[in-house]
Design an enzyme around this catalytic site. Structure first.
Site, PDB file in Angstrom:
ATOM      1  N   ASP A 323       0.790  -1.219   0.000  1.00 51.89           N
ATOM      2  CA  ASP A 323       0.000   0.000   0.000  1.00 51.89           C
ATOM      3  C   ASP A 323       0.826   1.275   0.000  1.00 51.89           C
ATOM      4  O   ASP A 323       0.302   2.347  -0.237  1.00 51.89           O
ATOM      5  CB  ASP A 323      -1.002  -0.039   1.146  1.00 51.89           C
ATOM      6  CG  ASP A 323      -2.061  -1.112   0.886  1.00 51.89           C
ATOM      7  OD1 ASP A 323      -2.617  -1.113  -0.226  1.00 51.89           O
ATOM      8  OD2 ASP A 323      -2.307  -1.958   1.753  1.00 51.89           O
ATOM      9  N   ASP A 326       2.715   0.673  -4.005  1.00 50.54           N
ATOM     10  CA  ASP A 326       1.826   0.555  -5.159  1.00 50.54           C
ATOM     11  C   ASP A 326       1.132   1.873  -5.492  1.00 50.54           C
ATOM     12  O   ASP A 326       1.038   2.254  -6.658  1.00 50.54           O
ATOM     13  CB  ASP A 326       0.740  -0.495  -4.895  1.00 50.54           C
ATOM     14  CG  ASP A 326       1.255  -1.919  -5.066  1.00 50.54           C
ATOM     15  OD1 ASP A 326       2.442  -2.088  -5.385  1.00 50.54           O
ATOM     16  OD2 ASP A 326       0.458  -2.859  -4.848  1.00 50.54           O
ATOM     17  N   ASN A 331      -0.843   9.587  -0.734  1.00 51.11           N
ATOM     18  CA  ASN A 331      -1.906   9.894  -1.695  1.00 51.11           C
ATOM     19  C   ASN A 331      -3.278   9.485  -1.198  1.00 51.11           C
ATOM     20  O   ASN A 331      -4.282  10.059  -1.598  1.00 51.11           O
ATOM     21  CB  ASN A 331      -1.638   9.147  -3.008  1.00 51.11           C
ATOM     22  CG  ASN A 331      -0.562   9.827  -3.825  1.00 51.11           C
ATOM     23  OD1 ASN A 331      -0.464  11.045  -3.818  1.00 51.11           O
ATOM     24  ND2 ASN A 331       0.257   9.027  -4.499  1.00 51.11           N
ATOM     25  N   TYR A 407     -10.095  -1.059   2.932  1.00 51.97           N
ATOM     26  CA  TYR A 407      -9.414  -1.024   4.232  1.00 51.97           C
ATOM     27  C   TYR A 407      -9.017   0.391   4.630  1.00 51.97           C
ATOM     28  O   TYR A 407      -8.787   1.244   3.784  1.00 51.97           O
ATOM     29  CB  TYR A 407      -8.121  -1.846   4.162  1.00 51.97           C
ATOM     30  CG  TYR A 407      -8.215  -3.177   4.872  1.00 51.97           C
ATOM     31  CD1 TYR A 407      -8.421  -3.227   6.246  1.00 51.97           C
ATOM     32  CD2 TYR A 407      -8.105  -4.367   4.176  1.00 51.97           C
ATOM     33  CE1 TYR A 407      -8.504  -4.446   6.895  1.00 51.97           C
ATOM     34  CE2 TYR A 407      -8.197  -5.589   4.822  1.00 51.97           C
ATOM     35  CZ  TYR A 407      -8.393  -5.625   6.182  1.00 51.97           C
ATOM     36  OH  TYR A 407      -8.481  -6.829   6.814  1.00 51.97           O
ATOM     37  N   TYR A 409      -6.102   2.284   7.474  1.00 51.23           N
ATOM     38  CA  TYR A 409      -5.042   2.155   8.464  1.00 51.23           C
ATOM     39  C   TYR A 409      -4.845   3.498   9.135  1.00 51.23           C
ATOM     40  O   TYR A 409      -4.800   4.532   8.465  1.00 51.23           O
ATOM     41  CB  TYR A 409      -3.728   1.714   7.815  1.00 51.23           C
ATOM     42  CG  TYR A 409      -3.846   0.386   7.119  1.00 51.23           C
ATOM     43  CD1 TYR A 409      -3.696  -0.801   7.832  1.00 51.23           C
ATOM     44  CD2 TYR A 409      -4.162   0.317   5.766  1.00 51.23           C
ATOM     45  CE1 TYR A 409      -3.830  -2.032   7.197  1.00 51.23           C
ATOM     46  CE2 TYR A 409      -4.303  -0.911   5.135  1.00 51.23           C
ATOM     47  CZ  TYR A 409      -4.134  -2.074   5.853  1.00 51.23           C
ATOM     48  OH  TYR A 409      -4.284  -3.283   5.220  1.00 51.23           O
ATOM     49  N   HIS A 459      -1.315  -8.803   7.194  1.00 49.21           N
ATOM     50  CA  HIS A 459      -0.877  -7.408   7.014  1.00 49.21           C
ATOM     51  C   HIS A 459       0.526  -7.362   7.606  1.00 49.21           C
ATOM     52  O   HIS A 459       0.683  -7.618   8.797  1.00 49.21           O
ATOM     53  CB  HIS A 459      -1.720  -6.420   7.818  1.00 49.21           C
ATOM     54  CG  HIS A 459      -3.190  -6.507   7.575  1.00 49.21           C
ATOM     55  ND1 HIS A 459      -3.884  -5.554   6.862  1.00 49.21           N
ATOM     56  CD2 HIS A 459      -4.119  -7.407   7.974  1.00 49.21           C
ATOM     57  CE1 HIS A 459      -5.169  -5.876   6.828  1.00 49.21           C
ATOM     58  NE2 HIS A 459      -5.344  -6.988   7.498  1.00 49.21           N
ATOM     59  N   ASP A 466      15.705   5.752  11.354  1.00 52.88           N
ATOM     60  CA  ASP A 466      17.086   6.179  11.113  1.00 52.88           C
ATOM     61  C   ASP A 466      17.537   6.883  12.388  1.00 52.88           C
ATOM     62  O   ASP A 466      17.239   8.057  12.597  1.00 52.88           O
ATOM     63  CB  ASP A 466      17.108   7.111   9.892  1.00 52.88           C
ATOM     64  CG  ASP A 466      18.504   7.576   9.538  1.00 52.88           C
ATOM     65  OD1 ASP A 466      19.442   7.327  10.320  1.00 52.88           O
ATOM     66  OD2 ASP A 466      18.650   8.213   8.481  1.00 52.88           O
ATOM     67  N   HIS A 619      -4.452 -12.258   9.678  1.00 48.32           N
ATOM     68  CA  HIS A 619      -5.852 -11.883   9.878  1.00 48.32           C
ATOM     69  C   HIS A 619      -6.777 -12.924   9.257  1.00 48.32           C
ATOM     70  O   HIS A 619      -7.048 -12.884   8.054  1.00 48.32           O
ATOM     71  CB  HIS A 619      -6.101 -10.494   9.278  1.00 48.32           C
ATOM     72  CG  HIS A 619      -7.461  -9.959   9.593  1.00 48.32           C
ATOM     73  ND1 HIS A 619      -7.953  -8.789   9.078  1.00 48.32           N
ATOM     74  CD2 HIS A 619      -8.438 -10.429  10.390  1.00 48.32           C
ATOM     75  CE1 HIS A 619      -9.168  -8.579   9.533  1.00 48.32           C
ATOM     76  NE2 HIS A 619      -9.494  -9.570  10.322  1.00 48.32           N
TER      77      HIS A 619
END
Lengths: 673, 673
Positions: A323, A326, A331, A407, A409, A459, A466, A619
């Site tokens: 996600d 891709d 966005n 979905y 998140y 998932h 960093d 899941h």
């Protein structure tokens, strides 16, 4: 004054970058995908930050300012009509292109939302697809919904072209509500579009069988939705209506917030400071995270996630979203709402996005920032005097939420008063569904509603940390606690356990080992804690979540090699931000991801290292995940370990909250009956 | 009307039970330890609850009411002056004793706080101890503090008598503050008291060496505190003062709470109902937990915890608290404060405790109850229409906090709107410290302050869940997800993974296996979910925390056999409530705990089973844990799995919170500098 080097490109800078690109590509169509800040080269930025933090307030920074670069991603469509994907870097101050790459055909650019629209249009225009849909005798009042998806991993047997696919559903329009839940009515058909021709090039028919049925058997009848049932979630349609007895909980800050935001990117809160930025791929990113001016993290981001599905029937082996790579988590970020996505006193941040013409516009409220109470921070009661000192754990939450078709998140970075940093992910939204014949069950998922199979899936997330623990030269080690052997001299009573330390000398993948209390520490080997004598450090215990289950060698496995370890440690290199590599769309194997990075076997002791934390959820849906699943919550905690010289929250005031009251009207001492 | 069978004994009932005991033991001294409700025999209670839930509101319950029993624990001190420990059951309605046990000398009764006072007194009176303390040249203005502790595990070589020990510290009295933190000044000496004679019978001298020093070497000088330094936590003494810029977060419920409490024990909230009780050993207990009237849990409690220390030097092999069995978590419960221990609108519950004379008195505010917001409960945005539906996750929190000398634990049961039940433990307070010579470090712990070694240790908790998933006949199984082998017929693309189910037929100990996503399900095999066809169930994933590290055969290991598995499944028997057995004080081996219970190898399929969840923390202290450690938070989640027919929170309203506002004054778009 020039913008801070971590500040996102403004609308003006974005437009300027676009104009430079357009001027460099005359006589062709330039189809823009993204324009966003290319973060500065780290060597330059280290110098800049050092000077910035040495400067007095109000003074200018005595350091060369890194160039202000725009990363521009676009297709060039020439006379042959075949798009060619380019990536350029434009210096928006000098108005010059400083780098230009034409990306080879072996990689696909990330998708844009307008490509999704092309699919919907192509479905409308495809006679073959329209005829196929007609074969289904949809109930009266039902209309077709095509849900565009990335195509998934490209089979070795498929031609290397750019494809999109659509999951198809029926929507009950009889209630007149455009938000009626169509996922409750899955149709067993998937149109595939060739993105270059914008034509439906193939139609996949889906099996609808259950246990014991063949992988390819299409046993369904044309009246494919008759055994499905409504499953609404919008409040006006929810069966039985919404509950009426939930009284509001209000969160207020009458004296204002404890945080300050300046320059639309610089945040100060309870001795912490950091910059926040936002980009189309990763969403919100934290930079230069410090506590009392001491550096802890150079950059913190969610890097990637993969969602592979376990249904053995074709074409579900391709069903595997990346996600971030891709389509870009940024966005897909929601425009967040006051009083809905978080409570209290909220600061929102906007981003900038471009259309296919490269014209920038504001992407409003993509990040929210607020502080919240998380219960007791520390407490001690002196039982002799009866005096209790109790303080609250206060957190600052930087949150963004993405919607990916069905979905959602919810990603949050939480800083707290005890010096801790928590990454939180909530998985919610609607599980992906396919049609199953009446009365059948399946080993590929759970029947959560009539005719609705919610497929088993995973998932798996990768966060990128960093670190800069009191500077950029750090070392990773892990500590384990082990039962010590009985020994008359060293362990005469058998109660001793030993702490074993292992330094991670070379870049590599590593795993959680909760049975040994395996704890990773990012230390600064050059600086010792005055009290303990140990090197200053931050520690974390990787959650021991299940790794990718797809079999080694499978398309799902090959594309997501980053899922094979809980922790990856790599040596910093500019532009290495993505756990599964730059290009995931239709990938066949992970290229340039952490699995490749560690192959360099770099020495990472006393070096600029990067840590990747991989965690996830297997899941296997339950009925309670339907029609919208309750949030599944994951957290990864980074905590100071001999970084400070005392509990950093020891000076949090223990004052009594004056707004808290006794519950009265709700409570009676009378009997229940 | 008689009290509900789960309601704690009132002051009157307690006094009545005491009087019955006193009348039965004339001519001797009766030294009371505890009087509290003996919960009813389950068979009787099942009938009662069935009738209670069948009754209409206002009607009386048509069922035999179980007898109202008081458990009385007391010492009988006859003419020989040797205390004998008794446990009796008194029926407070008939005023009769219904059971009487004289406990054998092989067991020790749990300690009482007045026994701690005896130790402090004995230290004052012991010339030998006073002389030993004088050997230390305490800095001017420092006074001795003796911190009473249970003796720990009885060595095989020690005489079987009742002992207490004292950890000794110096307290700086020059600031005139009785809460000055004495744990910063540990003295290397431990007085041991014989509880029967109330005399100091031995003085243990502690080693203060570091790495490379012998286990017994006492290398310290008389000026043992000179290298220690102040480490204050009370706000008026904290170095640098408390921070001033933390603005209040107020949580209010202007329309009142969503919960109702009646009968001082019965709670109703958002379709949930339960009874709450409190006892001296376990603290707060939930009974008869239901959702929309459907039974989920018969009884939920924290059963035990063990805190073994890993310092190889004698006498630290004995340093191992059992904070529930040794002294009683309920006895150590804090009197909770409005606005400090939780925010918002709070309902407090009181308990009843007795003194050594058996006289009952109120133990106020031992439990607090409130509701809280825990972020996004579920969300979905229809990207076509742009409509976002977002609801909050609301929790009801039942909390109690215990202080055990230096440490505190915050225990909470949380019920939520999605049908979930979370057990939460926060460990905070002050780490246990011993003196270490200047400039040394140790493999037994971390030097967190000058002269202060915080010893490595573990906290291992056991929760007890007596489920009743739609009735009392339940079965335990676990599910794992496994990579499936490649197979042309069943797994042609390698993406299929299989779910393996294993039924737990016999009582036994089991472990977490996160690498296989091992998920335990408590199912009701007699009732199927209408949609999925699966048995209704609640599931949980045991946290894969480290088990006890002490070597097999060691005293620490033998005493805490319950720590050897993450999950224990047993068949229900009345009075089996304690994971480490009834008597833990000075135990040498766990007797009657889960390790013994499973030896019966009871058939537990479709039976009344009990589940024990063991989890913990290997705590190798960091400097940041000093002087009061930030809460370490553990959670165990129980979630419905095909218990409901949809997300139970789907009807939670998605209304916008009206009190949330935009942050303004704190935020400027101007540059930072």
């Amino acid at each position: 004054m020039a913008p801070h080097p971590f500040k996102i490109l403004s609308v003006e800078e974005t437009r300027l970058a676009r104009d430079v690109i357009l001027s460099l590509h005359p006589d062709v169509v330039v189809d823009f995908r993204e324009i966003f800040l290319q973060e500065p080269n780290k060597e330059l930025m280290k110098q800049y930050l050092e000077a910035e933090h040495a400067a007095q307030p109000g003074q200018s920074v005595h350091s060369k300012r890194p160039p202000r670069l725009a990363k521009c991603m676009y297709d060039i469509i020439g006379s042959d009509k075949v798009p060619e994907y380019h990536e350029s870097l434009v210096d928006v101050e000098t108005k010059k292109r400083v780098n230009h790459e034409v990306i080879g055909k072996e990689h696909q650019a990330s998708l844009t939302l307008w490509e999704f629209e092309h699919l919907v249009q192509a479905c409308k225009e495809s006679e073959e697809f329209q005829a196929a849909i007609k074969e289904f005798q949809l109930p009266e009042g039902f209309e077709l919904v095509v849900e565009p998806w990335p195509y998934g991993g490209l089979d070795a047997t498929s031609e290397n072209r750019r494809y999109f696919q659509g999951l198809c559903f029926g929507q009950d329009t009889r209630n007149g509500n455009p938000d009626s839940n169509f996922y409750a009515y899955p149709l067993p058909i998937i149109p595939v579009m060739d993105a270059h021709t914008r034509k439906i090039c193939r139609i996949d028919r889906l099996a609808t069988g259950g246990k014991g049925d063949s992988l390819t058997g299409k046993t369904h009848s044309p009246r494919i939705l008759d055994h499905c049932q409504s499953a609404e979630y919008v409040p006006e349609l929810v069966e039985g209506g919404t509950r009426k007895d939930m009284k509001p909980i209000n969160i207020t800050q009458p004296e204002g917030t404890s945080f300050k935001v300046s320059d639309e990117s610089f945040v100060e809160w309870q001795k912490w400071s950091f910059r926040v930025s936002f980009n189309p791929r990763e969403g919100a990113v934290l930079h230069d995270v410090r506590y009392e001016g001491r550096s802890i993290i150079y950059r913190l981001s969610i890097s990637e996630m993969s969602v592979p599905y376990a249904d053995a029937r074709a074409p579900f082996h391709r069903k595997q979203a990346f996600d971030f790579g891709d389509g870009g988590a940024g966005n897909c970020a929601n425009n967040l709402s006051l009083g809905c996505d978080c409570l209290g006193v909220i600061k929102y941040f906007d981003a900038v996005i471009v259309g296919s013409d490269g014209e920038p516009k504001e992407h409003p409220n993509v990040i929210c920032l607020h502080e919240q109470d998380n219960g007791i921070g520390w407490k001690h009661t002196n039982w002799r005097t009866g005096r209790a000192v109790v303080t609250r754990l206060r957190e600052l939450v930087i949150q963004f939420i993405i919607t990916l078709a069905n979905y959602e998140y919810v990603f949050a970075y939480k800083l707290d008063t005890a010096g801790g940093i928590t990454l939180e992910v909530r998985a919610t939204g609607i599980v992906s569904t396919v049609n199953i014949d009446p009365g059948k069950t399946s080993e590929y998922g759970n029947v959560v509603s009539g005719g609705v199979l919610a497929q088993n899936h995973q998932h798996i997330f990768a966060a990128r940390l960093d670190p800069a623990i009191d500077g950029h030269n750090n070392t990773l080690l892990y500590e384990e606690s082990h039962t010590a052997p009985w020994d008359k001299e060293t362990n005469p009573n058998g109660n001793f356990y030993e702490i074993r330390k292992t330094i991670v000398n070379r870049s590599q993948g590593l795993d959680a080992a909760p049975e040994h209390n395996r704890t990773f520490k990012i230390i600064n080997p050059n600086k010792k804690n005055k009290l303990s004598g140990n090197p200053v450090s931050y520690k974390f215990q990787p959650p021991a979540t299940q790794k990718l289950l797809a079999a080694p060698g499978s398309l799902q496995y090959q594309r997501a090699l980053f899922t094979q370890h809980h922790v990856w440690a790599t040596k910093y290199q500019d532009n290495e931000l993505y756990a599964a590599g730059r290009y995931t769309l239709q990938s066949q194997v992970e290229v340039g991801g952490v699995h490749d990075m560690v192959k360099r076997k770099d020495d990472i002791t006393n070096e600029d290292l990067v840590l990747w934390s991989v965690f996830g959820l297997t899941h296997n849906p339950r009925v309670e995940d339907w029609p919208v699943m309750p949030s599944e919550i994951f957290q990864v905690h980074f905590k100071p370990s001999d970084f400070f010289e005392r509990n950093p929250a020891i000076d949090v005031p223990s004052s009594k909250n004056q707004a808290s009251v006794l519950a009265k009207d709700c409570c009676s001492s009378g009997q229940k009956l």
